[in-house]
Every structure is written in C-alpha cells, then in structure tokens.
Design a protein around this motif. Structure first.
Motif, PDB file in Angstrom:
ATOM      1  N   ILE A 121      -7.058  -0.939  -8.212  1.00  0.00           N
ATOM      2  CA  ILE A 121      -8.588  -1.489  -9.401  1.00  0.00           C
ATOM      3  C   ILE A 121      -8.916  -0.093  -9.339  1.00  0.00           C
ATOM      4  N   ASP A 122      -8.393   0.613  -8.688  1.00  0.00           N
ATOM      5  CA  ASP A 122      -9.604   2.239  -8.603  1.00  0.00           C
ATOM      6  C   ASP A 122      -7.403   3.322  -8.647  1.00  0.00           C
ATOM      7  N   VAL A 123      -7.807   4.863  -8.952  1.00  0.00           N
ATOM      8  CA  VAL A 123      -7.660   5.668  -8.536  1.00  0.00           C
ATOM      9  C   VAL A 123      -7.969   5.806  -7.776  1.00  0.00           C
ATOM     10  N   PRO A 124      -6.576   6.386  -6.672  1.00  0.00           N
ATOM     11  CA  PRO A 124      -5.026   5.610  -7.045  1.00  0.00           C
ATOM     12  C   PRO A 124      -4.716   4.605  -6.824  1.00  0.00           C
ATOM     13  N   GLY A 125      -3.948   4.064  -7.302  1.00  0.00           N
ATOM     14  CA  GLY A 125      -3.046   2.807  -7.309  1.00  0.00           C
ATOM     15  C   GLY A 125      -2.900   2.970  -6.158  1.00  0.00           C
ATOM     16  N   VAL A 126      -1.950   1.430  -5.237  1.00  0.00           N
ATOM     17  CA  VAL A 126      -1.286   0.826  -4.285  1.00  0.00           C
ATOM     18  C   VAL A 126       0.089   0.540  -5.216  1.00  0.00           C
ATOM     19  N   LEU A 127       1.073   0.771  -4.369  1.00  0.00           N
ATOM     20  CA  LEU A 127       3.187   0.198  -4.890  1.00  0.00           C
ATOM     21  C   LEU A 127       2.809  -0.211  -3.377  1.00  0.00           C
ATOM     22  N   GLN A 128       3.314  -1.398  -2.970  1.00  0.00           N
ATOM     23  CA  GLN A 128       4.166  -1.823  -2.072  1.00  0.00           C
ATOM     24  C   GLN A 128       5.267  -2.755  -2.145  1.00  0.00           C
ATOM     25  N   PHE A 129       6.440  -2.552  -1.318  1.00  0.00           N
ATOM     26  CA  PHE A 129       7.503  -2.478  -1.699  1.00  0.00           C
ATOM     27  C   PHE A 129       8.002  -3.668  -0.436  1.00  0.00           C
ATOM     28  N   GLU A 130       8.656  -4.061  -0.050  1.00  0.00           N
ATOM     29  CA  GLU A 130       8.771  -5.322   1.466  1.00  0.00           C
ATOM     30  C   GLU A 130      10.390  -5.730   1.086  1.00  0.00           C
ATOM     31  N   ASN A 131      11.253  -5.668   1.563  1.00  0.00           N
ATOM     32  CA  ASN A 131      12.698  -5.641   1.305  1.00  0.00           C
ATOM     33  C   ASN A 131      13.106  -6.484   2.575  1.00  0.00           C
ATOM     34  N   THR A 132      14.054  -7.764   2.540  1.00  0.00           N
ATOM     35  CA  THR A 132      14.041  -8.155   3.822  1.00  0.00           C
ATOM     36  C   THR A 132      15.781  -8.885   3.189  1.00  0.00           C
ATOM     37  N   ILE A 133      16.723  -8.539   3.965  1.00  0.00           N
ATOM     38  CA  ILE A 133      18.296  -8.672   3.983  1.00  0.00           C
ATOM     39  C   ILE A 133      18.654  -9.301   5.229  1.00  0.00           C
ATOM     40  N   ALA A 191       7.333  -0.602   2.208  1.00  0.00           N
ATOM     41  CA  ALA A 191       6.975   0.938   2.336  1.00  0.00           C
ATOM     42  C   ALA A 191       5.152   0.836   1.517  1.00  0.00           C
ATOM     43  N   ARG A 192       4.989   1.552   1.803  1.00  0.00           N
ATOM     44  CA  ARG A 192       3.886   1.254   0.768  1.00  0.00           C
ATOM     45  C   ARG A 192       2.983   3.005  -0.046  1.00  0.00           C
ATOM     46  N   ALA A 193       3.094   3.246  -1.209  1.00  0.00           N
ATOM     47  CA  ALA A 193       2.804   4.313  -1.889  1.00  0.00           C
ATOM     48  C   ALA A 193       1.562   4.228  -2.556  1.00  0.00           C
ATOM     49  N   LEU A 194       1.266   5.070  -2.726  1.00  0.00           N
ATOM     50  CA  LEU A 194      -0.838   5.831  -3.355  1.00  0.00           C
ATOM     51  C   LEU A 194       0.058   6.537  -4.965  1.00  0.00           C
ATOM     52  N   ILE A 195      -0.332   6.393  -5.723  1.00  0.00           N
ATOM     53  CA  ILE A 195      -0.168   6.589  -7.174  1.00  0.00           C
ATOM     54  C   ILE A 195      -1.159   7.338  -8.033  1.00  0.00           C
ATOM     55  N   HIS A 238      -5.739  -3.363 -12.967  1.00  0.00           N
ATOM     56  CA  HIS A 238      -4.412  -4.237 -13.014  1.00  0.00           C
ATOM     57  C   HIS A 238      -3.595  -4.756 -11.830  1.00  0.00           C
ATOM     58  N   ALA A 239      -3.077  -5.774 -11.826  1.00  0.00           N
ATOM     59  CA  ALA A 239      -2.087  -5.511 -10.637  1.00  0.00           C
ATOM     60  C   ALA A 239      -0.864  -6.656 -10.577  1.00  0.00           C
ATOM     61  N   THR A 240      -0.035  -6.618 -10.096  1.00  0.00           N
ATOM     62  CA  THR A 240       1.503  -6.761 -10.722  1.00  0.00           C
ATOM     63  C   THR A 240       2.162  -6.965  -9.009  1.00  0.00           C
ATOM     64  N   THR A 241       2.968  -8.387  -9.803  1.00  0.00           N
ATOM     65  CA  THR A 241       3.684  -8.278  -8.158  1.00  0.00           C
ATOM     66  C   THR A 241       4.532  -9.319  -8.450  1.00  0.00           C
ATOM     67  N   ILE A 258       7.934  -6.873  -4.568  1.00  0.00           N
ATOM     68  CA  ILE A 258       7.062  -5.612  -4.824  1.00  0.00           C
ATOM     69  C   ILE A 258       5.451  -5.226  -5.920  1.00  0.00           C
ATOM     70  N   SER A 259       5.067  -5.355  -5.198  1.00  0.00           N
ATOM     71  CA  SER A 259       3.642  -5.646  -6.027  1.00  0.00           C
ATOM     72  C   SER A 259       2.516  -3.537  -5.937  1.00  0.00           C
ATOM     73  N   ASP A 260       1.973  -4.328  -7.044  1.00  0.00           N
ATOM     74  CA  ASP A 260       0.919  -2.240  -7.339  1.00  0.00           C
ATOM     75  C   ASP A 260      -0.585  -3.019  -7.614  1.00  0.00           C
ATOM     76  N   ARG A 261      -1.486  -2.388  -7.351  1.00  0.00           N
ATOM     77  CA  ARG A 261      -2.436  -2.520  -7.436  1.00  0.00           C
ATOM     78  C   ARG A 261      -3.774  -1.642  -8.056  1.00  0.00           C
TER      79      ARG A 261
END
Length: 90
Positions: free
Chosen positions: A40-52, A68-72, A5-8, A35-38
């Motif tokens: 493909i396997d467990v754990p999943g990867v969540l990435q966040f990028e913010n620019t101001i 930022a990057r996190a594993l779920i 599963h992947a979302t962006t 924001i994106s998540d992927r």
C-alpha cells in the motif's frame, strides 16, 4: 515495485518420510504454506506462514508452525521483522 498492490496464495502438499534406519518410524503428513504481500506504501509487507503435521506409524505426531514477516524497501532490500517457529511432538 508499484503501490498499491496485494497478492496472496496458498500451497498445500502431502508427503511421506521413510528413514534410512528401519528402526525409526515412518511419517506421512500434510503441509500448508500461505504467502501474502501488501504494498500500500513503501515499505511493502511480506508474510509467510507454514504449518506441517506428520503422523508416525508408531502413533507419534509432529507439528511445526512458523510465521515470518518482512519489510521490502523500494530498492528491493528485504528486512526480516520477525520469524517465529514452534515445534511440538506427541
């Protein structure tokens, strides 16, 4: 969560900041958050990028960039792998 599963998505905003103390500059600017998540396997990867980017009425410019990057895990546990922010003014 089911794999694969992947979302962006991206959110963009405009803003105005006016300080309570009128002797300070007011700022107007733009922010973009991606924001994106992927999973493909467990754990999943969540990435966040913010620019101001904000421009002051005194000519100053403020820039903030964060990544930022996190594993779920399969049980939903979130582990932050890294979170880096950089701030600049000029």
């Amino acid at each position: 969560m089911e794999a694969p599963h992947a979302t962006t998505f991206t959110v963009e905003n405009s803003f105005v900041f006016v300080p309570d103390d009128a002797s300070g500059p007011s700022y107007s600017g733009h922010s973009q958050t991606h924001i994106s998540d992927r999973f493909i396997d467990v754990p999943g990867v969540l990435q966040f990028e913010n620019t101001i980017i904000a421009k002051g009425d005194d000519g100053s410019v403020l820039r903030v960039h964060e990544v930022a990057r996190a594993l779920i895990a399969e049980d939903g546990t979130l582990t932050i792998v890294f979170d880096r922010a950089r701030c600049e003014s000029g």
